[in-house]
Each structure stands twice: as structure tokens, then as C-alpha cells.
Scaffold this motif. Sequence first.
Motif, PDB file in Angstrom:
ATOM      1  N   UNK A  29      30.631  17.063  30.522  1.00 43.84           N
ATOM      2  CA  UNK A  29      31.022  15.667  30.310  1.00 43.84           C
ATOM      3  C   UNK A  29      30.581  15.157  28.943  1.00 43.84           C
ATOM      4  N   UNK A  30      29.502  15.701  28.408  1.00 48.13           N
ATOM      5  CA  UNK A  30      29.064  15.321  27.062  1.00 48.13           C
ATOM      6  C   UNK A  30      30.118  15.706  26.031  1.00 48.13           C
ATOM      7  N   UNK A  31      30.610  16.933  26.114  1.00 47.46           N
ATOM      8  CA  UNK A  31      31.628  17.375  25.168  1.00 47.46           C
ATOM      9  C   UNK A  31      32.910  16.564  25.311  1.00 47.46           C
ATOM     10  N   UNK A  32      33.278  16.241  26.544  1.00 45.91           N
ATOM     11  CA  UNK A  32      34.473  15.423  26.775  1.00 45.91           C
ATOM     12  C   UNK A  32      34.341  14.070  26.089  1.00 45.91           C
ATOM     13  N   UNK A  33      33.170  13.443  26.250  1.00 45.36           N
ATOM     14  CA  UNK A  33      32.961  12.115  25.671  1.00 45.36           C
ATOM     15  C   UNK A  33      32.968  12.160  24.145  1.00 45.36           C
ATOM     16  N   UNK A  37      35.449  10.132  21.415  1.00 44.66           N
ATOM     17  CA  UNK A  37      34.932   9.109  20.498  1.00 44.66           C
ATOM     18  C   UNK A  37      34.885   9.601  19.057  1.00 44.66           C
ATOM     19  N   UNK A  38      34.488  10.846  18.855  1.00 48.02           N
ATOM     20  CA  UNK A  38      34.394  11.459  17.531  1.00 48.02           C
ATOM     21  C   UNK A  38      33.662  10.570  16.527  1.00 48.02           C
ATOM     22  N   UNK A  39      32.364  10.360  16.714  1.00 48.29           N
ATOM     23  CA  UNK A  39      31.601   9.573  15.730  1.00 48.29           C
ATOM     24  C   UNK A  39      31.743  10.150  14.325  1.00 48.29           C
ATOM     25  N   UNK A  40      31.892   9.266  13.362  1.00 46.80           N
ATOM     26  CA  UNK A  40      32.083   9.690  11.984  1.00 46.80           C
ATOM     27  C   UNK A  40      30.746   9.815  11.274  1.00 46.80           C
ATOM     28  N   UNK A  41      30.726  10.632  10.221  1.00 49.30           N
ATOM     29  CA  UNK A  41      29.514  10.772   9.415  1.00 49.30           C
ATOM     30  C   UNK A  41      29.096   9.396   8.891  1.00 49.30           C
ATOM     31  N   UNK A  57      22.082  15.464  21.438  1.00 52.80           N
ATOM     32  CA  UNK A  57      21.822  16.800  20.895  1.00 52.80           C
ATOM     33  C   UNK A  57      23.110  17.527  20.556  1.00 52.80           C
ATOM     34  N   UNK A  58      24.130  17.386  21.410  1.00 47.53           N
ATOM     35  CA  UNK A  58      25.415  18.027  21.134  1.00 47.53           C
ATOM     36  C   UNK A  58      26.026  17.443  19.864  1.00 47.53           C
ATOM     37  N   UNK A 108      28.116   3.431  20.784  1.00 49.10           N
ATOM     38  CA  UNK A 108      27.217   3.601  21.924  1.00 49.10           C
ATOM     39  C   UNK A 108      27.902   4.507  22.939  1.00 49.10           C
ATOM     40  N   UNK A 109      27.159   5.492  23.404  1.00 43.89           N
ATOM     41  CA  UNK A 109      27.643   6.430  24.416  1.00 43.89           C
ATOM     42  C   UNK A 109      26.777   6.303  25.668  1.00 43.89           C
ATOM     43  N   UNK A 110      27.391   6.404  26.813  1.00 45.09           N
ATOM     44  CA  UNK A 110      26.655   6.356  28.073  1.00 45.09           C
ATOM     45  C   UNK A 110      27.325   7.335  29.038  1.00 45.09           C
ATOM     46  N   UNK A 111      26.713   8.493  29.177  1.00 46.51           N
ATOM     47  CA  UNK A 111      27.297   9.542  29.995  1.00 46.51           C
ATOM     48  C   UNK A 111      26.616   9.604  31.358  1.00 46.51           C
TER      49      UNK A 111
END
Length: 272
Positions: A29-33, A37-41, A57-58, A108-111
Motif C-alpha cells: 500500500x505504501x508503493x501504491x500511495x 502522489x509522486x512527491x516532487x524533489x 523510507x520508501x 501529507x501521506x497517511x497510509x
Amino acid sequence: MAAHEHWQMDASAPELYERYLVPAITSVWADDLLDRIEPEHGESVLDVACGTGVVARRLAERGHVGRLVGVDLNGAMLAIARAKSREVEWIEGSALGLPFASRSFDVVLCQLGLQFFPDRPQAVREIARVLRPSGRLGLSVYSSIERTPAAYAFVQALDKFLGAESSRTKRAEHLSCGADEVGNWVRQAGFDRAQVETVSKQISFPSALDYVRFQLTATPMAALLKGEDEAGRARLIAEIADDVAGRLDPSTLANGRLTFPQESFVVVASLC
């Protein structure tokens, strides 16, 4: 007992959780999220209810450049996160009162954490508060337990062998509401663009026995077997696993391996 105290783990459970349940479930599910979202540099990213930190961490492993922060109420889980990565700031704190200034983060991510919060709309409002204008939210949360066959078989087996209250912790991992209500929490918190998708992932364990063993040793449900000696724990785990296997479609147990669909609501949203 306060709502959060029910979820505190002893020192060994977080290590087992990281070793067995993170690779099998939460990393999926972490990889899916992150793919959604694909946070940018350069963007600052907060992982709420980070647990042992797999999402942050991922993202670091993907080469993200920018501030990475994980926040969780469980100090034992954070100890594992700190041991795993020094690239992330790990902070102990509540999702209902995030320990950050307003407009601190771009993403913000919430898995798989929202279901555990005693006031879910308040948690989403806090996420909105710490996001900058045009900030983005990525959130996943388990849907009804009946939609995940292995989990549903497991709670029924728990009730049979350990009593009706024994499955309360596992059932609390899943929402009882629908996707529409989750979307309402997000929109009412101020997110003007919010998409809620019902997503299913295939989850796999070496066997039904391993699935049950990890649930009853690597999560707060370990408390259910504290009164048993080693032989008693092994016997109960085997009996529960046999019962779980008997409740599942044989196709989920091909060659002895347990593979089943797990359903979540996944939210992608942004502020005005």
C-alpha cells in the motif's frame, strides 16, 4: 483506557511487525500511495501514523530530495523507524493535534492509519492545517472487513476460539462506513479536489498458519495469548489457522500459500 493506549505494543511486537507484516502488506500500500502522489524533489513530506516508517523510507529510497518527517503516537514503532533510517525526522505525536506549525508541508501521506483515530474528521482537519496552499493529501484506509476475506475469516475464528470480544482489535483496523463518508471528511476539511477510489490489492503469506501467527504475535492482538505458555500459544494458533483455512475459498490456498484480495479506500486530494 484512552483510545490510543489500546494500540501500544510491547518491545518485540514492532520488530515482528516490521519483519513480517510490512513486506507482506504495508509496503504494497505504501508503493501504491507514492505512485499516486509522486512527491516532487524539494517538496516537504509528512507521513502521519507512520508506524515503523515504510512510506517515508520508501520515498527516501526512491531518491526524494526534500524534508521527510514521520509522526506516530507509538514510541516503540518509532524506535524501529529510527533504527531503519536516519534520512527521515521521526517525531512522536498525535494525529489529532499534529506537532507542527500551520502550512508546514507540501504533501501529507497517511497510509492505513485513519481507521485508528478516535476522531477521524478532526485528524483530516489537522492534515489540512499543516498543508500549504495547493498542498496534496494521499490517504489509504481499509474498507469493511467483510471485503477482505482472510481478515473476515480470522475474526470469525477468533470469536469462536477466544470469545466474542477477542476480534475487537482486528475489526477496528477496518472502517464500517463507505467511500462517500470518507470523501465527505476530506471535503469538509477544506480539500476542494478529492478523489476516493476503492482499490484491491493481492496480499500473500506463505500459509494460513503464518498469517494467523503474525497477526497474533506482531500486532496488539498478541495480548490475546499472554495467558498461554509456549505450547498453548502454538496449539491455539494452529487451531485458529485451520479454522481460517476452512472458511476461505480453496482458490486462496493454492499450493498451501495464502493469497487474498485486500480492499481499501484510497484518497488523493488537494487544497485550494
